[in-house]
Design an enzyme around this catalytic site. Structure first.
Site, PDB file in Angstrom:
ATOM      1  CD  GLU B  59      -8.878   7.215   0.390  1.00  0.00           C
ATOM      2  OE1 GLU B  59      -7.958   6.946  -0.417  1.00  0.00           O
ATOM      3  OE2 GLU B  59      -9.105   6.520   1.397  1.00  0.00           O
ATOM      4  CG  HIS B 128      -6.758   7.303  12.000  1.00  0.00           C
ATOM      5  ND1 HIS B 128      -5.525   6.963  11.512  1.00  0.00           N
ATOM      6  CD2 HIS B 128      -7.645   6.536  11.314  1.00  0.00           C
ATOM      7  CE1 HIS B 128      -5.666   6.033  10.580  1.00  0.00           C
ATOM      8  NE2 HIS B 128      -6.929   5.759  10.440  1.00  0.00           N
TER       9      HIS B 128
HETATM   10  C1  TPP Z   1      -6.170   6.392   2.952  1.00  0.00           C
HETATM   11  C2  TPP Z   1      -6.967   5.632   3.908  1.00  0.00           C
HETATM   12  N1  TPP Z   1      -8.242   5.333   3.618  1.00  0.00           N
HETATM   13  C3  TPP Z   1      -8.993   4.620   4.488  1.00  0.00           C
HETATM   14  C4  TPP Z   1      -8.472   4.206   5.684  1.00  0.00           C
HETATM   15  C5  TPP Z   1      -9.324   3.383   6.656  1.00  0.00           C
HETATM   16  N2  TPP Z   1      -8.827   2.015   6.665  1.00  0.00           N
HETATM   17  C6  TPP Z   1      -7.929   1.618   7.575  1.00  0.00           C
HETATM   18  S1  TPP Z   1      -7.386   0.068   7.291  1.00  0.00           S
HETATM   19  C7  TPP Z   1      -8.355  -0.081   5.923  1.00  0.00           C
HETATM   20  C8  TPP Z   1      -8.317  -1.347   5.113  1.00  0.00           C
HETATM   21  C9  TPP Z   1      -6.957  -1.590   4.576  1.00  0.00           C
HETATM   22  O1  TPP Z   1      -6.905  -2.839   4.003  1.00  0.00           O
HETATM   23  P1  TPP Z   1      -5.546  -3.538   3.616  1.00  0.00           P
HETATM   24  O2  TPP Z   1      -4.656  -2.561   2.939  1.00  0.00           O
HETATM   25  O3  TPP Z   1      -5.892  -4.771   2.871  1.00  0.00           O
HETATM   26  O4  TPP Z   1      -4.846  -3.911   4.997  1.00  0.00           O
HETATM   27  P2  TPP Z   1      -5.382  -4.909   6.131  1.00  0.00           P
HETATM   28  O5  TPP Z   1      -6.150  -4.058   7.103  1.00  0.00           O
HETATM   29  O6  TPP Z   1      -6.192  -5.958   5.494  1.00  0.00           O
HETATM   30  O7  TPP Z   1      -4.154  -5.439   6.766  1.00  0.00           O
HETATM   31  C10 TPP Z   1      -9.105   1.055   5.729  1.00  0.00           C
HETATM   32  C11 TPP Z   1     -10.094   1.246   4.648  1.00  0.00           C
HETATM   33  C12 TPP Z   1      -7.151   4.575   5.975  1.00  0.00           C
HETATM   34  N3  TPP Z   1      -6.573   4.268   7.139  1.00  0.00           N
HETATM   35  N4  TPP Z   1      -6.420   5.268   5.069  1.00  0.00           N
END
Ligand code: TPP
Ligand code: TPP
Ligand code: MG
Ligand code: MG
Lengths: 334, 325, 334, 325
Positions: B59, B128
């Site tokens: 971000e 959230h």
């Molecule tokens: C700082 C932040 N940015 C965006 C989000 C929205 N978001 C939730 S899960 C996610 C993807 C995360 O991917 P990863 O770290 O690979 O974990 P996975 O869901 O694949 O287990 C996003 C963009 C968030 N929760 N926190």
């Protein structure tokens, strides 16, 4: 991808004129800042003042590799970068005096020098805060089809910030022409490199992003220039970032507030023996380069330039307080 | 034309991408995924990956890159998925986007638009469910808007993109599926004025974004009881349209602010203070606030419902200010 | 320091009992989540629900390497971690129902499971937000002279966040016993690894911090267990961090809101052929291990456990709204 | 004992480190450098690098590590050098420190103390002059205090360290060199109450932190004109001590809030709203605010001075509210 340091031996073909120009610029930065320190003591300059003394070879050398179309992003320790980029000393001094003829109309002070006509984008005082900006400038250039690159200066301390990591990844992922320039002066304020970095080889960190990296002796302006040219050329040619570590040292305290309790006299003196100005002077002392006389003339010229800058600054008006809100927004709002 | 808030927001994005080559959209999952709230679905296919850019989870870097790209001549639209994640980019917004023009003595400008979803009400729990519009509204140098209607979802973006300075657009996540009619030629709207969404003579309900619907519903209930509430939609959270706000209160002599933010230190207190400063002698009762309880938003529905402003709590506050049982 | 993947071939001496326990746990996670998905459809569970289906071998294998004194920090996709750590299925299901007998009293929901008695510290839903917390837990252990380590799970997407960089550096710099566990399922929501990481070899990133790293096939629970033991032992022994990348895949969409438009059916089907449960079942099908009957019994047992969890959750009370502010602060303020 | 605010803060740190082995101090340059404002000078030498920890420039990580260490049984004091840099750690504070107890249903607790310098007035320009106390005061789950006196600089820390929940301490950077007398036995003070620093019958000046001295100076000037201003030092910014604030206004019937934060959406508006809600019918005039101009703080002295509340602007506001020329 290797982080081997470029040999300090300077390139062979040093021309008299070019060497003189480099020396002149380093002297200008040195004398300008000595004067600034003096004026700080006299209360003419206030706020934070971070001197670049000892590190002059870095900005001076790097700027040789940049064109007028390239962008520069710097930190709060940026007098040297502004001068080396060609921002006149007068408006810089006036800025530190808080005058309206300052390069930021007195609103920025020492830490926030700007000169958009020279694509000098500041003057960022939140450590690491300039890196994402540089990525964005490079993105704009790429999207607008401009050939420019963006040179982004930051300290070793900034390497620990998340912004470093996020910015290198983004620049590499999107193949953006950013030349990341880490001015490793071995300290982040009072915290030595080995006490803020688990891995002290900064150039080696490029590998985590697939960013080609190199390191150079930041006290040797010719070596810096050569390394910066190589790196800038690669960025231009390949259209992707490069991380260049410049190993240097600041001779003065972090800021005028710093009692400098965390370094030994010895350490400082040892580094001073590698004063970038002395190193280049030695090189220039070779026959046919720069005689004693000429050097003295150079010194006088630089001193006059600094004195003129002070005169310019002193003549500047104070922005009337009625203008406080001017430039908060553009004149014509939506 | 029958459409949704989501589609109106998408139409605005599409028009911007079509009409100005300097405009591009970047953010997490705006491309292949189609946007966390499906706002940008189809745009990658239409405009390609150069202009609809999926970013890494960074971000700070991509908001900062938006600032840099704006400095460099582009007109970026940066989507921060939700206000919750925007905390990670706040330094860039507060210390760079908001300051650069002034700090450079007018040399630089940051024509950047940041969009983000905001708000609670969907059982997403404490991390959230933030409503931090008030923090952004505190920062000089940026303009903050909150489209609550389809017209504004459609029309605020083009105006924001014409701004030479940063604009932050807050879209309440509960609004995306809202359906309504949108005039065929709907386009740019002002980013200046608060608007009376329902006239009334007895009291003024001041609100914005996701709470507008609740305020209007409360006004309907009150109307059946003979109380006519005027509902003012702020639309612009910074700078506040104080003439419109105060003007309404000068007609009704009573004001209640409905704000999904936490009560203490939120936008409602600011508006209350502004009204009192400007219309003290015309108030028949102290300005009241209906805000969110001061607690991290809990997951369980009954707890979350109890924490947030609801139609019945608004109605109760209105009755109280009218001195009704 | 190398990021070579540990060969998927599982260690030779698999015992029947241990294999059965691993299989049972993976089945429990799978069936628990299948039920949760069903109940989400029925409106019993609300908010965000992120399924771990396909990734069960990771949490199951890693937990084998941890002692009851070790700390666990997980993400919003943590049902599997909670179950594998021994948090009973009932309180987890009850949490997702928003009931007072939930493991967070219904305040957290699916993304915020906590069980302090098992040192299960949650349940962090800001991507990357758990990493600094893990560093701090490890710091406390070190300062208090406890031998525990902290296991910190996060996704590939989190690797792009500044928090990853800052946390690995800090843990390495201070030599803290953190086992960083990157669950690389190749996607951050809809963004494929290669579109969010300039360098897609995640384990290779440890080098930037001098953090020893390894990678393992995350679909092979025995390989995961072995790699986690090796890594956890090193963390314990050397008292410094390790980065273990677990290469896995989620079979379901990112969350219940995700239309899953960014992956091909083919890709998903290919990975499903490496379903960690099937892989272990195949291994357990060897003579003398687990017969058809026994497997069926195991399935029934797990199904009963899940059904019991639903019953437990259904029987839970709703927290009265008068308790909304309870636990905002500790009962006794200063 | 004659001492300074800085030394009082240092004495508090030293006592904490001496008396509780779970306490440690961490932050940028708290050790070898001795603290950016020299508050922790000598502590590294006295307590060693395990308990006085220099951190890398990683605000998010070391604040988060403070939270984790608190969860793990320590009593960390995290120094964020200034509020300006705390934006980088805000996510950890808002989404973790403030939520974990509630979100875990009471299982976890975060007994963490965060100290930071705040404020403007030293010509440090836009990025180094923030006063964002109001943002912290908006967040449920944390307590926010602002020591304005030597007693509080000495006494707030020990009480904060006894709190089972996070406490944020704002020290206005201009206060560090302030000299004064401190009782020899000075120790822990409450973190609950606002205090009347100067009694008066005509109007109430409500302020805190770095503005207390300006408010007291203004009161002196006013006294010479026959106007007796009561000066209330908030001390605790969250939760506000509303009984004390409102009690004073009920005596004086007039209130002005002096706050170095930007006006819109700052703490002053909140306090104004609270007073009006509770004492509307006892006010002889609308509550007024003296705040910082809505602009990034400029470097030039005359501009910065013009932007910030000053003794003369406070005096002028007092005269105006008293209906004097
Ligand atoms: C700082 C932040 N940015 C965006 C989000 C929205 N978001 C939730 S899960 C996610 C993807 C995360 O991917 P990863 O770290 O690979 O974990 P996975 O869901 O694949 O287990 C996003 C963009 C968030 N929760 N926190
Ligand atoms: C995010 C942030 N944290 C802390 C500071 C305070 N600070 C200013 S300069 C500095 C040291 C930076 O060191 P380095 O990056 O190595 O640059 P140098 O000063 O050595 O040129 C610190 C801690 C800051 N300006 N920004
Ligand atoms: Mg440095
Ligand atoms: Mg992933």
């Amino acid at each position: 991808m290797t982080s081997g340091i470029i040999p300090a031996a300077s390139p062979p073909g040093l021309e008299r004129e070019h060497g003189t120009a480099l020396l002149r610029m380093m002297l200008l930065i040195r004398r300008f800042e000595e004067k600034a320190a003096e004026l700080y003591g006299a209360g003419k300059i206030r706020g934070f003042l971070h001197l670049y003394i000892g590190e002059e070879a870095v900005a001076t050398g790097v700027m040789q590799a940049l064109t007028p179309d390239d962008n520069i992003v710097a930190t709060y320790r940026e007098h040297g970068h502004a001068l080396a980029r060609g921002v006149p000393a007068g408006p810089i001094m006036a800025e530190m005096f808080g005058r309206v003829n300052g390069c930021s109309r007195g609103r920025g002070g020492s830490m926030h020098l700007f000169d958009v006509s020279r694509r000098f984008f500041g003057g960022f005082a939140i450590v690491g805060g300039g890196l994402p900006i540089a990525v964005g400038l490079a993105l704009a250039d790429r999207m607008l089809g401009r050939a420019a690159i963006t040179a982004c200066f930051f300290g070793d301390g900034a390497v620990a910030e998340g912004a470093f990591h996020e910015s290198l990844n983004l620049a590499a992922l999107w193949r953006l022409p950013v030349l990341f320039l880490c001015e490793n002066n071995l300290y982040a304020m009072g915290t030595a490199l080995a006490r803020h970095q688990a891995e002290t080889d900064i150039a080696a960190k490029g590998a985590a992003y697939g960013v080609p990296s190199s390191a150079v002796d930041g006290m040797d302006v010719l070596a810096v220039e050569a390394a910066a040219r190589t790196a800038a050329d690669a960025v231009r040619r390949e259209g992707r970032p490069h991380l260049l570590e410049l190993r240097t040292y600041r001779f003065r305290a972090h800021s005028m507030y710093d009692p400098d309790l965390y370094r030994t006299r010895d350490e400082i003196e040892t580094w001073k023996r590698r004063d970038p100005i002395l190193l280049l002077q030695a090189r220039m002392a070779e026959p046919g380069m720069l005689g004693r006389e000429q050097l003295a003339a150079l010194e006088r010229e630089v001193e006059r330039e600094v004195a003129d800058a002070v005169t310019f600054a002193d003549a500047g008006q104070l922005e009337p307080v009625s203008e406080l809100l001017t430039h908060l927004h553009a004149a014509a709002a939506p | 034309m029958r459409t949704t808030y989501r589609e109106a927001a998408r139409a605005a994005l599409r028009e911007a991408l079509r009409t100005d080559p300097r405009v591009f959209l970047m953010g997490e999952d705006v491309g292949r995924y189609g946007g966390a709230y499906a706002v940008s679905r189809g745009l990658l296919e239409e405009f390609g990956p150069d202009r609809v850019r999926d970013t890494p989870l960074s971000e700070s870097a991509f908001v900062g890159a938006g600032i840099g790209a704006a400095l460099g001549g582009m007109r970026p639209i940066v989507e921060v998925m939700t206000v919750n994640f925007s905390l990670l980019a706040l330094d860039q917004i507060v210390n760079n986007a908001a300051t650069l023009r002034h700090m450079s003595g007018g040399q630089l400008g940051v024509p950047l638009v940041i969009r983000m979803a905001t708000g609670a009400g969907r059982q997403l729990a404490a991390q959230h469910s933030h409503s931090l519009e008030c923090w952004y509204a505190h920062v000089p140098g940026i303009r903050v808007v909150a489209p609550a209607t389809l017209e504004d979802a459609r029309g605020m973006l083009p105006t924001a993109l014409r701004s030479p300075d940063p604009v932050v657009i807050f879209e309440h996540a509960s609004l995306y599926p809202v359906e309504g009619d949108l005039a065929d030629g709907a386009g740019a709207v002002d980013l200046e004025r608060a608007v009376v969404r329902r006239p009334g003579r007895d009291l003024t309900l001041i609100t914005y974004g996701g709470s507008l619907g609740k305020a209007l519903a409360a006004a309907e209930t009150l109307a059946r009881e003979g109380v006519e509430a005027e509902v003012v939609d702020l639309r612009v959270l910074r700078p506040l349209d104080l003439p419109a706000i105060v003007g309404s209160v000068q007609r009704t002599h009573r004001a209640i602010i409905v704000d999904e933010g936490w009560r203490t230190g939120g936008l409602a207190g600011e508006i209350s203070a502004c009204i009192t400063e400007r219309a003290f002698y015309e108030l028949d009762a102290p300005v009241e606030r209906v805000c969110t309880a001061e607690v991290p938003i809990p997951y369980a529905k009954q707890l979350e419902d109890a924490a947030l402003p609801q139609v019945d709590t608004i109605v109760a506050a209105c009755r109280a200010i009218m001195g009704r049982p």
